[in-house]
Enzyme design. Sequence first.
Site, mmCIF file in Angstrom:
data_model
loop_
_atom_site.group_PDB
_atom_site.id
_atom_site.type_symbol
_atom_site.label_atom_id
_atom_site.label_comp_id
_atom_site.label_asym_id
_atom_site.label_seq_id
_atom_site.Cartn_x
_atom_site.Cartn_y
_atom_site.Cartn_z
ATOM 1 N N ASP A 63 0.814 -1.210 0.000
ATOM 2 C CA ASP A 63 0.000 0.000 0.000
ATOM 3 C C ASP A 63 0.854 1.270 0.000
ATOM 4 O O ASP A 63 1.630 1.502 0.924
ATOM 5 C CB ASP A 63 -0.896 0.049 1.232
ATOM 6 C CG ASP A 63 -1.721 -1.208 1.436
ATOM 7 O OD1 ASP A 63 -1.141 -2.312 1.410
ATOM 8 O OD2 ASP A 63 -2.933 -1.096 1.651
ATOM 9 N N ASN A 115 -4.214 4.016 -0.760
ATOM 10 C CA ASN A 115 -3.937 5.036 0.253
ATOM 11 C C ASN A 115 -3.051 6.157 -0.282
ATOM 12 O O ASN A 115 -2.469 6.921 0.495
ATOM 13 C CB ASN A 115 -3.250 4.406 1.478
ATOM 14 C CG ASN A 115 -4.108 3.396 2.196
ATOM 15 O OD1 ASN A 115 -3.667 2.285 2.470
ATOM 16 N ND2 ASN A 115 -5.336 3.761 2.512
ATOM 17 N N ASN A 144 -10.556 -1.103 0.573
ATOM 18 C CA ASN A 144 -11.759 -0.505 1.157
ATOM 19 C C ASN A 144 -11.773 1.024 1.102
ATOM 20 O O ASN A 144 -12.815 1.645 1.292
ATOM 21 C CB ASN A 144 -11.931 -0.962 2.609
ATOM 22 C CG ASN A 144 -10.749 -0.583 3.483
ATOM 23 O OD1 ASN A 144 -9.620 -1.005 3.226
ATOM 24 N ND2 ASN A 144 -10.996 0.192 4.522
ATOM 25 N N HIS A 145 -10.619 1.647 0.815
ATOM 26 C CA HIS A 145 -10.575 3.116 0.714
ATOM 27 C C HIS A 145 -10.683 3.605 -0.736
ATOM 28 O O HIS A 145 -10.466 4.793 -0.987
ATOM 29 C CB HIS A 145 -9.295 3.654 1.344
ATOM 30 C CG HIS A 145 -9.256 3.525 2.833
ATOM 31 N ND1 HIS A 145 -10.201 4.090 3.657
ATOM 32 C CD2 HIS A 145 -8.379 2.868 3.651
ATOM 33 C CE1 HIS A 145 -9.906 3.799 4.926
ATOM 34 N NE2 HIS A 145 -8.817 3.061 4.943
ATOM 35 N N HIS A 197 -0.508 -2.781 6.336
ATOM 36 C CA HIS A 197 0.679 -1.922 6.252
ATOM 37 C C HIS A 197 1.873 -2.487 7.024
ATOM 38 O O HIS A 197 2.884 -1.791 7.185
ATOM 39 C CB HIS A 197 0.388 -0.494 6.724
ATOM 40 C CG HIS A 197 -0.550 0.256 5.846
ATOM 41 N ND1 HIS A 197 -0.627 1.638 5.846
ATOM 42 C CD2 HIS A 197 -1.466 -0.157 4.928
ATOM 43 C CE1 HIS A 197 -1.542 2.025 4.977
ATOM 44 N NE2 HIS A 197 -2.068 0.941 4.414
#
Length: 262
Positions: A8, A40, A67-68, A177
């Site tokens: 990410d 992200n 999910n973001h 992460h």
Amino acid sequence: MNILLVGDVCGRVGRTALLKYLPILKKKYSVDVAIVNGENSASGKGITPSTLEEIYRAGADIITSGNHIWDKRDVMKVIDSEPYLIRPANYPEPAPGKGYCVFPWHSKNIGVFNLSGRVFMPPMDCPFQKAISIIKRLKSECDIIILDFHAEATSEKIALGWYLDGKITCMFGTHTHIQTADERILPAGTAYITDLGMVGPENSVIGMDKDIVIEKFLTGRPARFEVAAAPAIFCGALLKLDDGTNKAISIERIMIRESETA
């Protein structure tokens, strides 16, 4: 064939590190294809057309998410038109964008799909069932199939890895992460790692300013998280495939600490 899997990308620090280190790694390991999780990349949550362009400029071929994916509204300008930007396939339909792509490389097709976990995550369709339906679609046209499973619980990731062993070429996890030290080739031949880690601020709490996060834990009160400052950490893995059989030969963790390279 060498495929670089990149964790990410978190905020500006992550994008800067990607632009710096991805070209170096591609040259060092003779990388043929780079798959990068970019969910992200915009201020620590979400993706925008401009951060997408930066990720491509750094050398990414395929960009996965999680999910973001919807956190920045500007993503809606590109989610349907970008051929190699994918979102979790198990969002309830209809959903903008697509959950998988087919990337041509020389005479081969690489199928990449994205799924979101359900443990400690927003409600989604079953990733196990969705995985099988997508694999059936990809199998007829793809020589290589790779999954980015964006999930919180290590148990859910490991369970899906075992469930898909022998059905896909590689499954890697994203979202936490934190890089895990469990990379391996599973018995039926699928390369696996629970989480790649992130490309973002090293001295942080999963990319966010550590003091703000600690204050929230201490007080229980709401806090506005901010992406931490440099130096960066670059996490990922190198997947090596046999050119004749397309089977995984090895998967090797990569971690660069910017503080140690200065």
